[in-house]
Each structure stands twice: as C-alpha cells, then as structure tokens.
Design a protein around this motif. Sequence first.
Motif, short mmCIF file in Angstrom:
data_model
loop_
_atom_site.label_atom_id
_atom_site.label_comp_id
_atom_site.label_asym_id
_atom_site.label_seq_id
_atom_site.Cartn_x
_atom_site.Cartn_y
_atom_site.Cartn_z
N ARG A 1 -1.32 32.17 -14.88
CA ARG A 1 -1.47 33.06 -15.84
C ARG A 1 -0.73 32.73 -17.36
O ARG A 1 -1.39 32.88 -18.49
CB ARG A 1 -0.80 34.46 -15.43
CG ARG A 1 -1.21 35.52 -16.51
CD ARG A 1 -1.16 36.88 -16.30
NE ARG A 1 -1.27 37.77 -17.39
CZ ARG A 1 -0.89 38.81 -17.69
NH1 ARG A 1 -0.27 39.47 -16.58
NH2 ARG A 1 -1.03 39.45 -18.86
N LEU A 2 0.45 32.12 -17.23
CA LEU A 2 0.78 31.64 -18.61
C LEU A 2 -0.04 30.68 -19.28
O LEU A 2 -0.18 30.76 -20.54
CB LEU A 2 2.24 30.84 -18.26
CG LEU A 2 3.52 31.59 -18.18
CD1 LEU A 2 4.61 30.94 -17.92
CD2 LEU A 2 3.82 32.21 -19.62
N LEU A 3 -0.52 29.83 -18.40
CA LEU A 3 -1.50 28.80 -18.86
C LEU A 3 -2.85 29.42 -19.54
O LEU A 3 -3.13 29.00 -20.50
CB LEU A 3 -1.82 27.69 -18.04
CG LEU A 3 -2.68 26.50 -18.34
CD1 LEU A 3 -2.04 25.68 -19.65
CD2 LEU A 3 -2.78 25.32 -17.35
N MET A 4 -3.34 30.26 -18.63
CA MET A 4 -4.60 30.97 -19.06
C MET A 4 -4.37 31.75 -20.23
O MET A 4 -5.15 31.53 -21.17
CB MET A 4 -5.17 31.64 -17.83
CG MET A 4 -5.61 30.83 -16.77
SD MET A 4 -6.30 31.58 -15.24
CE MET A 4 -7.34 32.98 -16.05
N ASP A 5 -3.34 32.59 -20.08
CA ASP A 5 -3.16 33.38 -21.81
C ASP A 5 -2.74 32.71 -22.78
O ASP A 5 -3.23 33.02 -23.77
CB ASP A 5 -1.97 34.61 -21.21
CG ASP A 5 -2.84 35.93 -20.41
OD1 ASP A 5 -3.74 35.71 -20.03
OD2 ASP A 5 -1.75 36.52 -19.84
N ARG A 6 -2.06 31.59 -22.53
CA ARG A 6 -1.63 31.03 -23.80
C ARG A 6 -3.01 30.11 -24.41
O ARG A 6 -3.04 29.93 -25.67
CB ARG A 6 -0.42 30.11 -23.21
CG ARG A 6 -0.01 29.07 -24.53
CD ARG A 6 0.51 29.52 -25.79
NE ARG A 6 1.68 30.04 -25.51
CZ ARG A 6 2.41 30.75 -26.10
NH1 ARG A 6 1.63 31.01 -27.54
NH2 ARG A 6 3.61 31.24 -25.99
N CYS A 7 -3.71 29.42 -23.45
CA CYS A 7 -4.90 28.88 -23.92
C CYS A 7 -6.08 29.78 -24.18
O CYS A 7 -7.11 29.33 -24.68
CB CYS A 7 -5.32 27.72 -22.80
SG CYS A 7 -4.08 26.62 -22.77
N ASP B 1 7.27 27.90 -22.49
CA ASP B 1 6.95 29.28 -21.82
C ASP B 1 7.53 29.50 -20.60
O ASP B 1 8.10 30.64 -20.25
CB ASP B 1 5.18 29.47 -21.54
CG ASP B 1 4.76 29.41 -23.23
OD1 ASP B 1 5.35 29.68 -24.13
OD2 ASP B 1 3.52 29.28 -23.21
N LEU B 2 7.21 28.45 -19.68
CA LEU B 2 7.98 28.65 -18.16
C LEU B 2 9.59 28.96 -18.62
O LEU B 2 9.84 29.54 -17.56
CB LEU B 2 7.63 27.19 -17.61
CG LEU B 2 6.15 27.11 -16.80
CD1 LEU B 2 6.17 25.90 -16.31
CD2 LEU B 2 6.35 28.05 -15.46
N VAL C 1 3.55 35.10 -24.25
CA VAL C 1 2.10 34.79 -24.63
C VAL C 1 1.51 35.70 -25.57
O VAL C 1 0.55 35.42 -26.32
CB VAL C 1 1.18 34.65 -23.57
CG1 VAL C 1 1.63 33.50 -22.76
CG2 VAL C 1 1.01 35.88 -22.76
N GLY C 2 2.15 37.03 -25.98
CA GLY C 2 1.93 37.84 -26.95
C GLY C 2 0.68 38.60 -26.78
O GLY C 2 0.12 39.03 -27.44
N LYS D 1 -3.00 42.52 -28.17
CA LYS D 1 -1.71 41.93 -28.63
C LYS D 1 -0.60 42.77 -28.41
O LYS D 1 -0.84 44.23 -28.48
CB LYS D 1 -1.65 41.74 -30.05
CG LYS D 1 -0.61 41.10 -30.76
CD LYS D 1 -0.69 40.82 -32.54
CE LYS D 1 0.65 40.38 -32.92
NZ LYS D 1 0.41 40.04 -34.52
N VAL D 2 0.67 42.22 -28.03
CA VAL D 2 1.90 43.10 -27.75
C VAL D 2 2.89 42.20 -28.23
O VAL D 2 2.69 40.82 -28.38
CB VAL D 2 2.12 43.33 -26.15
CG1 VAL D 2 1.19 44.35 -25.63
CG2 VAL D 2 2.27 41.99 -25.36
#
Length: 285
Positions: A32-38, A64-65, A78-79, A89-90
């Motif tokens: 999820r970190l990768l998907m949301d960041r990209c 991020d990790l 990831v915002g 956005k958060v």
Amino acid sequence: MEQSSGKTYQQIMMQAVTYLENKQLNPSIAERLLMDRCDWTKTDLMMHLNKIMDEQVYLQYLDDLNEFVQGKPLQYIVGKEWFYGLPLKVTQDTLIPRPETEELVHQALLHLNSKTDKDHFRVLDIGTGSGAIAIAMKHERPVDQVTAIDLSPEALEVAKENADQYHLDIRFLEGDLLEPVALETFDCIISNPPYIAFEEKHLMDESVLEYEPSMALFAENKGLSIYEKLAYELPFHLMTDGCLFMEIGFQQGEKLQKLYRKAFPDKEVTIQKDINGLDRMLIVK
C-alpha cells in the motif's frame, strides 16, 4: 533494507515485507505504501513488478517504510486515505477517515435515496475535517445542496482542496458547530464529532495521540459534551421531516438515545451497530 542496486519492484517489495514482519508490523503495508505514493492501482503495480525500481522511488520508499516503523500512520506518510471509493488528501490538521464513518454515510444515503417527496435535499456536515462526509454525500447525490462546517481553518483548506479535486460544489464555513448557519434549516444533518473522553487517553493507540488532532478526538464530560450542546441546538436546524445521523462512542448509545429522545420527542431515535457489532450510530428520523 539494502540499497536497490538494480532490483525489481517485486524484489524490493519482498524485502519490505520481510522487514515489516521482523518488526511485527502488518506486511501488507509494503504494497500500500508503494501504490499510494505512486498513485497506482493494483493493475499499475502488477505492470511494474518485473521492472527495475528507479533509485529516487526506492529512496522515497525507504523513507516511507522507516517513518511507518517509527509509528507514523501510513495515511499521513503518503498524505491520503480512501473514503467511500475516493482518495482524499489528509494532513495532521485532519483526522484520518475511518470505515465506521463510511457506514454512517451509507445509512444516510440509504435514507435519502428512499425518500421520493423531494428531488433534492439540504445536507449539513458538522465538523467536516478532511471533508470526507460532505464529499461522499455530494459525490453520490450531486443534486443535493451540501454545507460543511469546521472550527479549524487548516482542516477547511484540506477539505476545499479535496472537493475541488472532484469538482464538487460544496459550501464550506468556518465556525463552532452550528454558529455559521444560525438561521438555517436542513433536511439531513450528519456529524462525526469528538467523542472520546479525556479519561480514556491511556487506552488510545500511541500513534493516534501523537499525530492526529486532539481537538477532533476528545470532548469534556466523558466525551458527551458536544452531543449535549447539539441536542439543544439541532431541533432548531432540522426540518420537520428531516433526519440526523451521528457517529458515537461504543459506550455512549444508551445515554445519547435518552438525550435525543427528549430533544426530538416526535421522531424515532435509534442506535445502530457498526460492522464490528458495537454501538456506533445515533439515527433520528
């Protein structure tokens, strides 16, 4: 984790999974970190698995990790957070929207969609935060007139940005509870107010206390003070045939049902459970 040194997305993600497992953290966060960041869908991710990860992407992923391992919520890293099918956005000026609040929106939409006496409704979201409730309501029912209130100007800026992203015409007002709409009435009022007692702080997750805005979490009088204030004011703002949907703490159902039956003697006041079987919604209609 090691340097990327020409590894594929899949290889680096597997390293991340192992890294998180060793820290006794949820390994699915690696994906999820990768998907949301990209800003990727699952399909985008699948298409990249066998490609070499760019060094810049790798360094950001590593940062991020490490932030996640140190306790920062994924959504603030990831915002963004997904709410009712939309990425929003958060920031640390807004609460992270929760699945329980999606259930509240779902119940409100079911009720409004069942009404055939009007073609559009006036909807009010009290304490909008990131704008999640107001945006979901307007996105699902574009004909309705939606107003959203928050005391925090910083949160309102985030909410406006989220609404603009989806070209949604929502009226955002800054102020305390119902003050900005003093002489107005609405067909549907929805709110997820602060409802955690200060005495329950020690039970809270450390990351919530450290990163999420306390103003949006805690309330006086064992978490009931906002509901008590609204119980006196809401009858003047709800149309005769209007409906009210409020998120509540799981131990507050009985007290709040009594309070709102007094406030709305001519309406049905019910407490509804969430997906986990806990009291979570106060519904007046």
